[in-house]
Scaffold this active site. Sequence first.
Site, PDB file in Angstrom:
ATOM      1  N   ASP A 251       0.824  -1.209   0.000  1.00 28.50           N
ATOM      2  CA  ASP A 251       0.000   0.000   0.000  1.00 28.50           C
ATOM      3  C   ASP A 251       0.857   1.257   0.000  1.00 28.50           C
ATOM      4  OD1 ASP A 251      -1.318  -2.354   1.391  1.00 28.50           O
ATOM      5  OD2 ASP A 251      -3.061  -1.129   0.967  1.00 28.50           O
TER       6      ASP A 251
ATOM      7  N   TYR B 215      -2.367   4.362  -6.331  1.00 28.24           N
ATOM      8  CA  TYR B 215      -3.572   5.064  -5.848  1.00 28.24           C
ATOM      9  C   TYR B 215      -4.064   6.109  -6.858  1.00 28.24           C
ATOM     10  CZ  TYR B 215      -3.217   2.605  -1.463  1.00 28.24           C
ATOM     11  OH  TYR B 215      -3.184   1.609  -0.521  1.00 28.24           O
TER      12      TYR B 215
ATOM     13  N   ASN C  13      -6.671  -3.928  -4.586  1.00 31.74           N
ATOM     14  CA  ASN C  13      -7.920  -3.355  -5.093  1.00 31.74           C
ATOM     15  C   ASN C  13      -7.685  -2.055  -5.873  1.00 31.74           C
ATOM     16  OD1 ASN C  13      -7.336  -2.715  -2.229  1.00 31.74           O
ATOM     17  ND2 ASN C  13      -8.969  -1.199  -2.486  1.00 31.74           N
TER      18      ASN C  13
ATOM     19  N   HIS D 170      -3.379  -9.707  -0.987  1.00 27.90           N
ATOM     20  CA  HIS D 170      -3.622  -8.311  -0.599  1.00 27.90           C
ATOM     21  C   HIS D 170      -4.513  -8.159   0.636  1.00 27.90           C
ATOM     22  CE1 HIS D 170      -3.596  -4.025  -1.008  1.00 27.90           C
ATOM     23  NE2 HIS D 170      -4.917  -3.987  -1.008  1.00 27.90           N
TER      24      HIS D 170
ATOM     25  N   HIS E  63     -11.581  -2.804   6.751  1.00 28.46           N
ATOM     26  CA  HIS E  63     -11.552  -4.020   5.925  1.00 28.46           C
ATOM     27  C   HIS E  63     -11.723  -5.275   6.779  1.00 28.46           C
ATOM     28  CE1 HIS E  63     -10.374  -1.291   2.821  1.00 28.46           C
ATOM     29  NE2 HIS E  63      -9.211  -1.043   3.364  1.00 28.46           N
TER      30      HIS E  63
ATOM     31  N   VAL F  66      -4.884  -3.178   4.834  1.00 26.87           N
ATOM     32  CA  VAL F  66      -5.156  -2.404   6.048  1.00 26.87           C
ATOM     33  C   VAL F  66      -3.929  -1.531   6.311  1.00 26.87           C
ATOM     34  CG1 VAL F  66      -5.671  -2.517   8.503  1.00 26.87           C
ATOM     35  CG2 VAL F  66      -6.604  -4.245   6.947  1.00 26.87           C
TER      36      VAL F  66
HETATM   37 FE   LIG Z   1      -6.129  -2.261  -0.556  1.00 25.46          FE
END
Ligand SMILES: [Fe+2]
Length: 463
Positions: free
Chosen positions: A161, A193, A227, A312, A322, A350
């Site tokens: 992330d 992102y 995601n 993930h 989440h 997370v």
């Molecule tokens: Fe994610």
Amino acid sequence: MIIKSSLHLLGLVLNLAVVCNGGITSPFVRKAEKTVDMPYESDAFQVPHGYNAPQQVHITQGDHKGKAMIVSWVTVDEKGSSKVLFWSEGQKKRMAEGKAKTYTYHDYTSGYIHHCTIRNLEYNTKYYYVVGIGHTERLFWFVTPPEVGPDVTYTFGLMGDLGQTFDSNSTLTHYEENPLKGQTVLNLGDLSYADNHPNHDNVKWDTFGRFIERSAAYQPWIWTAGNHEIDYAPEIGEYKPFKPYTHRYNVPHKASGSPAPFFYSIKRASAYIIVLSSYTAYGKYTPQYQWLEQELPKVNRSETSWLIVLLHSPWYNSYNYHYMEGESMRVMFELWFVQHKVDVVFAGHVHAYERSERVSNIAYNIENGKCSPVVKDQSAPVYITIGDGGNIEGLATNMREPQPDYSAYREASFGHAIFDIKNRTHAFYSWHRNDDGVAVKADSMWFFNRYHHPVDDSTSSQS
Ligand SMILES: [Fe+2]
């Protein structure tokens, strides 16, 4: 009598605290600061000088056993050459040719994205490589892994992330300067992102590529899809999931018999690494299910001692973010992980850090009434969430209370981790928060290999 009763009561309360609470919730208080993307003109996103200069250069393992590398880069002025010139010290130079393609996303058109696999590399050798042949040439280097074997020492870095904020930059710098010196990055997904910006601003995919080049051009990053890689946006006419990600980040999935780039495996040094996709169908009969069912029995622990899984969305997560999103995948695959003695599962998603005990939830079925199904299980993996790379969405600070028994250590700080394999029995794992000096280990654990040395290695049993 009153004193005795009071002591008895105190004892009960203390016992209750032990029973109800899991491991450690770190009391570390970090500075609360706004997490924002670095500006376009930031040094971290610098465009290399020169006509059609290759940018966003990154490498990843290009075969199943570590004798090939996929080299990727982007040119923007024109297509240019997709060739890579490469050589090792004292050896003659060789040339490989790849392919370039572009993609469009809403009102964005990408540069020419080149991927070239260079093969037949020697193990444990430093290679130089040049891209941009014919226009502006740029020189990089990498070191191939040692030959696959059960006792091979090797050091993996872990980031998840990441994004492209000032905190992301701090995480990457901290990783680069860590004296434990990671040799390959295992990335747990959620890269740029871009989808947090209007129309999934794909320029953010370009800046992310330039940001990580300083590491990813010199050591392979092993990719997991998160995601934020999906980029499914019917509202702007984008119906093909994973379009920017799959164009930009190639992986060697065919080498492990996988039909799709979202789930695959590699051998590297003494590790067998299985990458799964939380966002690709995994129910019974699906390609991912069938592939994993056939894949796990192929792992030969006499050859690759350590079995590591990357995915993930975490299966064991005690944050109020989440929460239980990984549950359906856990239900499908957890029994296999226990049966095949997976050593560790790394996840992201997370935006915090958490390390679990060795636990499993495979005893429970809907008939047997086992209401506390999560039990300590020495055949189970340790689950580590390391989604704390520092992206634009900020930290996950809200935790479930009390801390569940399965949770050994948790803390909402940005950081990275190192998994340092010593031999077939021992690996030293450490987590490093950005707020500390580079040599500081905020959490650590000696891993005992589940196949070769399956004795209790929990930190709670050692304390
Ligand atoms: Fe994610």
